[in-house]
Design a protein around this motif. Structure first.
Motif, short mmCIF file in Angstrom:
data_model
loop_
_atom_site.label_atom_id
_atom_site.label_comp_id
_atom_site.label_asym_id
_atom_site.label_seq_id
_atom_site.Cartn_x
_atom_site.Cartn_y
_atom_site.Cartn_z
N ILE A 164 -13.25 -14.11 1.64
CA ILE A 164 -13.62 -12.31 0.35
C ILE A 164 -12.96 -13.44 -0.76
O ILE A 164 -11.98 -13.19 -1.04
N ASP A 165 -14.13 -13.29 -1.81
CA ASP A 165 -14.14 -13.65 -2.84
C ASP A 165 -13.48 -12.89 -3.83
O ASP A 165 -13.30 -11.47 -3.54
N LYS A 203 -11.25 -2.71 -2.08
CA LYS A 203 -9.95 -1.51 -2.53
C LYS A 203 -9.67 -0.77 -3.45
O LYS A 203 -7.95 -1.04 -3.47
N GLN A 204 -10.15 0.31 -3.44
CA GLN A 204 -9.77 0.46 -4.77
C GLN A 204 -9.28 2.51 -3.74
O GLN A 204 -9.43 2.71 -2.75
N ASN A 254 -12.56 -1.11 5.41
CA ASN A 254 -12.13 -1.74 6.10
C ASN A 254 -13.31 -2.93 6.72
O ASN A 254 -14.15 -2.89 6.37
N LEU A 255 -12.19 -3.86 7.29
CA LEU A 255 -12.68 -5.08 7.21
C LEU A 255 -12.86 -4.35 8.28
O LEU A 255 -12.16 -4.65 9.38
N TYR A 293 -6.47 -7.47 4.80
CA TYR A 293 -7.02 -8.39 4.67
C TYR A 293 -6.96 -9.25 3.08
O TYR A 293 -6.53 -8.29 2.34
N LEU A 294 -7.35 -10.13 3.08
CA LEU A 294 -6.97 -10.80 1.77
C LEU A 294 -8.60 -11.93 1.55
O LEU A 294 -8.90 -12.08 2.33
#
Length: 209
Positions: A10-11, A19-20, A26-27, A47-48
């Motif tokens: 994920i860029d 992630k507001q 959710n991923l 997630y990162l």
């Protein structure tokens, strides 16, 4: 048994939109069974930039609650391990016998499938798959099952972001902005979520690497 790795990148530019505060996405990952993706196999906010999902062709079957879009899958029987070419019997007591090899080829249409023979009352039949070392639901029959049902998990997954669905959520159809990944002939696949248009920050797209 085959082991597969799905890498999801994920860029960083997309993270603030995903992630507001108050609208966390959710991923989500779902696994195909037959022609259907209908349960979120994994869906969370942990997630990162680089995420790895490791899964194997290890399965369990169980009797579950009635299918309903957005509801969570709930096992109503103890699960039983099952492999391709095997049949598990749900006895009239509501308890599964250990799965065993099909007595004859007529019990299974495809060698890359397994079956449940239901001698209990009508119930939905579910399948667990192993991801990151843990068995979680990948499928629940949309209708109550009486008699037999043949189940054919595929080495195909669907990936998307959702602010509604999470692990074990039932889904009616594929998400609008999703991507599918076919592992046929592969053990490792990598995809990336990046910005789709510089003029529209927050709008993303999937790229297969």
């Amino acid at each position: 048994m085959g082991e597969f790795i799905l890498n999801v990148e994920i860029d960083d530019i997309m993270m603030p939109y995903l992630k507001q505060t108050g609208n966390m996405y959710n991923l989500c990952v779902a696994k195909k069974v037959g022609t259907d993706y209908n349960v979120v196999w994994s869906g969370n906010t942990q997630y990162l930039a680089k995420n790895k999902f490791q899964f194997e062709e290890q399965y369990q079957v169980f009797g579950g609650n009635k299918f309903g879009s957005g509801a969570l899958v709930e096992a109503q029987t103890e699960p039983v391990n099952i492999a391709f070419g095997e049949v598990a019997v749900l006895q009239d007591t509501g308890v599964f016998q250990p799965a065993k090899d099909a007595d004859n080829k007529k019990e299974l249409v495809d060698s890359a499938s397994f079956a449940v023979n239901n001698d209990y009352q009508a119930i939905c039949i579910g399948v667990n798959g192993k991801i990151n070392g843990k068995f979680l639901p990948i499928y629940l029959s949309r209708q109550l099952v009486t008699g037999s049902i043949e189940l054919q998990p595929k080495v195909e997954v669907m990936v998307w972001f959702s602010n509604k669905e999470r692990t074990s959520s039932m889904i009616m159809k594929a998400a609008a902005l999703s991507t599918t990944v076919d592992f046929t002939g592969h053990t490792t696949r990598t995809i990336r979520y990046t910005q789709a248009d510089p003029d529209h920050p927050g709008k993303g797209k999937w790229i297969k690497l």
